[in-house]
Each structure stands twice: as structure tokens, then as C-alpha cells.
Design an enzyme around this catalytic site. Structure first.
Site, short mmCIF file in Angstrom:
data_model
loop_
_atom_site.label_atom_id
_atom_site.label_comp_id
_atom_site.label_asym_id
_atom_site.label_seq_id
_atom_site.Cartn_x
_atom_site.Cartn_y
_atom_site.Cartn_z
N SER A 113 -10.45 -29.26 19.10
CA SER A 113 -10.26 -28.21 18.10
C SER A 113 -9.90 -28.73 16.72
CB SER A 113 -9.22 -27.24 18.63
OG SER A 113 -9.14 -26.11 17.82
N HIS A 114 -8.71 -28.36 16.24
CA HIS A 114 -8.30 -28.69 14.88
C HIS A 114 -7.75 -30.11 14.76
CE1 HIS A 114 -4.99 -27.23 17.24
NE2 HIS A 114 -4.15 -27.86 16.44
N ASP A 278 -12.40 -24.05 12.05
CA ASP A 278 -11.87 -25.34 12.50
C ASP A 278 -12.89 -26.19 13.24
OD1 ASP A 278 -12.01 -23.86 14.84
OD2 ASP A 278 -10.18 -24.72 15.68
N ASP A 280 -13.84 -26.69 16.32
CA ASP A 280 -14.73 -26.07 17.31
C ASP A 280 -15.11 -24.64 16.95
OD1 ASP A 280 -12.08 -25.30 17.76
OD2 ASP A 280 -12.41 -24.96 19.89
N ASP A 282 -13.47 -21.84 16.37
CA ASP A 282 -12.83 -20.62 16.87
C ASP A 282 -11.74 -20.08 15.95
OD1 ASP A 282 -11.08 -22.65 17.51
OD2 ASP A 282 -10.88 -22.12 19.63
N ARG A 283 -11.25 -20.91 15.02
CA ARG A 283 -10.22 -20.42 14.09
C ARG A 283 -10.85 -19.98 12.78
NH1 ARG A 283 -4.85 -24.11 14.42
NH2 ARG A 283 -4.74 -24.19 16.69
N LYS A 377 -11.37 -16.96 20.83
CA LYS A 377 -11.22 -16.55 19.44
C LYS A 377 -12.48 -16.99 18.70
CE LYS A 377 -8.10 -20.45 18.41
NZ LYS A 377 -7.57 -20.93 19.69
#
Ligand code: VG1
Ligand code: CO
Length: 544
Positions: A113-114, A278, A280, A282-283, A377
Site C-alpha cells: 500500500s502506502h 496511494d 495500491d 485504495d486511498r 476502499k
């Protein structure tokens, strides 16, 4: 071709955190490390024979190698079909969409992710189930138990599958399809929002926006949807080519890491709207002209205005927020007379509520917002929601938000992160806090009295499962709340997160700087927990 049963040694550190297993790339590169975890997933969902698996990742360093390993293991474990995003790419929400659309038994998403990417940075792997959502606590625990007794994994010897061309390859009983990672997702978005209305925004010529993909997975998705389908000018998407090291930055859409975008929304000739997502995808962070929208407010505002969006025009059943997220959405839910659930941090806790139709929208303070269209998300979805809202209301972002505060009051919110703190000291601080809980009510810190305090636990209303130790909550008599918890996504030491929020509805006090509005609470947090004494840190590393 014969299936190889490769002997392996179990690892004792493969317990997934808030969102899958995240470690340094070098740890994943240990012999058998990735294979063990993948076999643990396959053992848990076995038999794999006859099932379809979705596979993709955020394109970070080690993504391609891992994809090949997993394809071979999927063949070795007897899957009938594996859908792989072209070049091994699938954003987290797109993977969720593909799993659901194709009725796969689940999917493996390779992402941290992030967290930064690169040979010395982070890698991650998570399993999403047939509903397209992160494995539940129960499934996650079962996978972890499998890792502890791993003795061998199953694979086959085959040449690498070409990931850069769409098409189908048959190896033994397994059909491997390289799929377009963008189209299913883009079609889903087009079916939910009023694209014709939104196209008008860009045709007008006086609305200018930028989407910062942060060199991460959402670049191709944003280009297809914003520039191609909605007609935003070429160049609207910046940093749009996914890079294995995200250009050396943290692909984390907040005011600190998305500074390039932030600059475009300020200065002499600021844009009207800015957004970032982000690693991946999702944010999301959304910005107006010189105006920041806190994710907690964003969730509340999207909820209050859901009827503007074709997909939600018929109404929404309920909402949920993670516990540390501010209570702004609770006020909206109350006014709309719909239920509002408070869940532990992490998207896996929304899955049951979404599956049962109890909620339509949900979100977290950590720049995560989503709905029942997938089970993750969804960064770009949130951006499109805002665009649809702006096009409907014909108001600048700042006006939409200020009107919301005038109607509902404002929940000032901030999160202070202390990163890479010594783990033992962080644990000590949290234990000391927990011990203090019974004696806190009535105590005064920095002039503010504690009303109540607890260690948050959650009983899932659908499957009745119980999750404990999800963060210490302290409620204060000025309407404020402080939450202390340790991150479950870091790969180095511990990250202490301190969440502070306070409600305000006096009209002349709605426009303050959050750090200013929350300054008393910040003092209370310090006095109550002894952050400096335990961590040795004078101030947080990241403030959002
Ligand atoms: C963080 C966030 C949490 C989020 C999780 C995964 O977890 O606080 O809200 O669900 O990251 O997001 P933690 O345990 O570090 O606080 V992502 O975009 O990394 O999949
Ligand atoms: Co993410």
C-alpha cells in the site's frame, strides 16, 4: 508435468497485520518465505481444484517475480483458472471488482500500500475472499496457523508466463488469463456516476483539476477514466506511470507526501480540484482551491449527499466508520435516520456489514472511503464521487464543505504519528495506559476532565465474532476524544498513532486551523500518556 512438493521450513513471523503480511523485500526474498505464505493461503481455502483465483499487485519492486512464483504454485495446487492483471498490475479496488465480477474464489493482492517500494523497502501480500474483500479475522488467523506448521509447498517447473500481453495460456489443468486490469473497473465506475454531467465540468473550461497518481498503480486507471472517458485535458494525471520504487517517495496521499499536488492547489494560479491516491489505489486525498478536506469530513459529506449520485439515488442503508475516525459521519447518519457502525481499524471489519446490506458507505480517517460497489476502499471512486458532487452542486469544494459544517457543526480532527519508535517502549506506553483506564474518569489533564476511557473491542453484529485491544479511547468533558493505538502495517519498529478530535458548532469557530483548535487536546494526550517519556520523541513525525 509433475507437481513438485518442495520441503520448506516454517517461519514464525508471518502473522498478517491490519492489511495482509508486510515485510521488507529482503525478508520476502528469503528462500521459501513467499512460497510458505502462499501455500498457507491455499491450504486454508483448499481444495483449490476447479477454482478461479485473481492475481495482481501494485507494481512495486518484486511484484513481477512474486507473480510468477504464485502462478506456478496456483498450477501446482490445481486451480482451474488464474486471472492475472496485465504486467502483474491490479489496483486493490480493481482486484476486488474482478473477483466479484468473475465469481472467483478469491484473489491474491501484492502490495504494501502506502509503504515505500524498492529493493530495501517494503513488500506485502494479502488474500481477499470471494466477496472481494480482505480476509476476515477468522480466515486471517487460520492462514497464520497454517504458516506455523508449513513443511512443504506445491509448485511446478514451467517457463515464465508472458505478463505483458493479453491472452490465455493453458498449463496442465490451469488456464491462465492475462486480463486488462483497467476495463472492468472503469466500466463499473461509469455505471455508478453521471459521466455525462461530469464531462460538462471539463467542457466548461473554467474547472481545472489534477490527479496525482504518485507513480503508483492508479495512473492507468485515472488516465482511462479522467482523461479518456470524462474528457479531462491530457496531463490532468501526473506521475501516472507506475514505477517499482514509486519514484523514491512514499505513495501516501496526504499533505506531507503529496506535496507536488498540494503546491498546485496553492499559489498564484491554484487549480479548482486536486486528488491523489496511494500505492495500491485504495486511498484518496481530495483538495479544493487552497482547501484541504479531512477524510473524516469527506465521508460525512459524501453520506449527506449520496442522493446526488445515480448509484445511491435510491438511498443508503447505513454507514460505518473505523473507531479512530471522527464522529462527523455519526451526526449525518443520525439526521438521516440510518444506522452508523463503529468498527476496528482495517477494511476487513466492514465486509460483513456490506455483505449483509447493513451499510452502503464506509470509511476511515486514513484517507480510505468506499461503498458496497466493491469490498475494498476505493481511491478513484471517492474522487469521482466528489467530481459528481461538484458537477451537481456547481459549487467550489470549500463552499460544499463549509455549508456542511454550518449545518452539522465541525469535528476537528488530526492524527499524530510517531514512526519507527522502539517497539518495547511503545508497548510499555500502551500497557501503562491500559492499566490507568479504570482510574482515568474524573481526572483532570491540562485543565480538561476525563469523562470515560476504555480499550476498544468490537463484536461483529453479523457473525458475533469478538475483536479486542483495538486502541485506547479517552473521552473528555469538552466534547473531545483521544485515541492511542499502534499501527499494524509498519515494517520497522512500532508506529504510535494518536488520534484527536473535538466537536465545534459555534458559527464563528468553524474556520480554525485543526492544530490550533486541538491544541488543548494535544496537551492532554501528552500529559495522559507520557509520549515524550516513553518514546523519547519531542514531536510527531507525520501530522495529518
Ligand atoms: C493503516 C490505517 C488503516 C488502514 C490500513 C491499511 O493501518 O491506519 O486505517 O486500513 O493502514 O490501509 P495501521 O494499522 O497502520 O494504522 V492501506 O491503504 O495500507 O491497505
Ligand atoms: Co492502500
Amino acid at each position: 508435468m509433475t507437481i513438485k512438493h518442495v520441503s520448506t521450513q516454517a517461519f514464525d513471523d508471518q502473522k498478517p497485520g491490519t492489511s495482509g503480511l508486510r515485510k521488507k523485500v529482503t525478508e520476502f526474498q528469503q528462500t521459501g518465505y513467499l512460497e510458505n505464505f502462499v501455500q498457507a493461503i491455499f491450504n486454508t481455502i483448499s481444495p483449490c481444484t476447479g477454482k478461479m483465483l485473481v492475481l495482481g499487485g501494485d507494481g512495486r519492486f518484486y511484484n513481477r517475480e512474486a507473480i510468477q512464483v504464485i502462478i506456478q504454485m496456483a498450477i501446482g495446487n490445481g486451480f482451474s483458472q488464474v486471472l492475472v492483471g496485465k504486467n502483474g498490475i491490479l489496483s486493490t479496488p480493481a482486484a476486488s471488482c474482478v473477483i466479484r465480477k468473475n465469481k472467483a474464489c478469491g484473489g491474491i493482492i501484492l502490495s504494501a500500500s502506502h509503504n515505500p517500494g524498492g529493493p530495501d523497502e517494503d513488500f506485502g501480500i494479502k488474500f481477499n475472499g470471494e466477496n472481494g474483500g480482505p480476509a476476515s479475522e477468522k480466515l486471517t488467523e487460520a492462514i497464520f496457523q497454517q504458516t506455523l506448521s508449513m513443511t512443504h509447498y506445491q509448485t511446478i517447473d514451467t517457463t515464465d508466463i508472458a505478463l505483458d500481453q493479453l491472452g490465455t495460456t493453458q498449463v496442465e489443468q490451469t488456464q491462465i488469463d492475462i486480463i486488462d486490469p483497467v476495463s472492468d473497473y472503469a466500466n463499473l465506475m461509469e455505471s455508478m456516476f453521471d459521466f455525462d454531467l461530469m464531462k460538462g465540468l471539463f467542457k466548461r473550461g473554467d474547472f481545472r483539476m489534477c490527479f496525482d497518481a504518485m507513480h503508483a498503480v492508479n495512473g492507468p486507471y485515472a488516465k482511462e477514466i479522467l482523461e479518456k472517458r470524462l474528457g479531462a485535458p491530457t496531463g490532468t494525471v501526473i506521475n501516472g506511470i507506475p514505477l517499482t520504487d514509486f519514484g523514491g517517495g512514499h505513495p501516501d496521499p496526504n499533505l506531507v507526501h503529496a506535496h507536488e499536488l498540494v503546491a498546485l492547489l496553492h499559489g498564484d494560479d491554484p487549480l479548482d480540484f486536486g486528488a491523489a491516491s496511494d500505492g495500491d489505489g485504495d486511498r484518496n486525498m481530495v483538495l479544493g482551491k487552497a482547501f484541504y478536506i479531512n477524510p473524516c469530513d469527506s465521508l460525512a459529506i459524501l453520506t449527506a449527499n449520496a442522493d446526488c449520485i445515480p448509484a445511491y439515488a435510491k438511498g443508503i442503508s447505513g454507514v460505518a466508520r473505523s473507531m479512530p475516525t471522527s464522529r462527523a459521519v455519526d451526526r449525518v447518519a443520525k439526521a438521516m435516520n440510518i444506522p452508523c457502525y463503529e468498527t476496528p481499524t482495517g477494511w476487513k471489519f466492514f465486509g460483513n456489514l456490506l455483505d449483509a446490506g447493513k451499510i452502503t458507505l464506509c470509511g476511515e480517517e486514513s484517507f480510505g472511503t468506499g461503498s458496497d460497489h466493491v469490498r475494498e476502499k476505493d481511491g478513484l471512486w471517492a474522487v469521482l464521487f466528489w467530481l459528481n458532487l461538484i458537477a451537481t452542486k456547481k459549487q467550489p469544494v470549500s463552499e460544499i464543505v463549509r455549508n456542511h459544517w454550518t449545518k452539522f457543526g465541525r469535528d476537528y480532527f488530526t492524527r499524530h504519528d510517531y514512526e519507527a519508535v522502539d517497539s518495547a517502549n511503545a508497548e510499555k506506553m500502551i500497557s501503562a495506559l491500559k492499566e490507568k483506564i479504570p482510574s482515568l474518569p474524573g481526572k483532570i489533564f491540562a485543565g480538561i476532565t476525563v469523562v470515560s476511557a476504555d480499550d476498544f473491542q468490537y463484536r461483529d453484529p453479523i457473525d458475533n465474532s469478538k475483536t479486542t485491544a483495538q486502541g485506547v479511547r479517552v473521552y473528555l468533558n469538552n466534547g473531545g476524544r483521544i485515541v492511542f493505538r499502534l499501527s499494524g502495517t509498519g515494517t520497522q519498529g512500532a508506529t504510535l498513532r494518536v488520534y484527536l478530535d473535538c466537536y465545534q458548532n459555534k458559527p464563528d469557530l468553524l474556520g480554525q486551523e485543526p492544530q490550533q483548535a486541538l491544541s488543548e487536546l494535544i496537551e492532554v494526550a501528552q500529559a495522559l500518556a507520557g509520549i515524550k517519556q516513553f518514546t523519547g520523541r519531542e514531536k510527531p513525525d507525520v501530522i495529518t
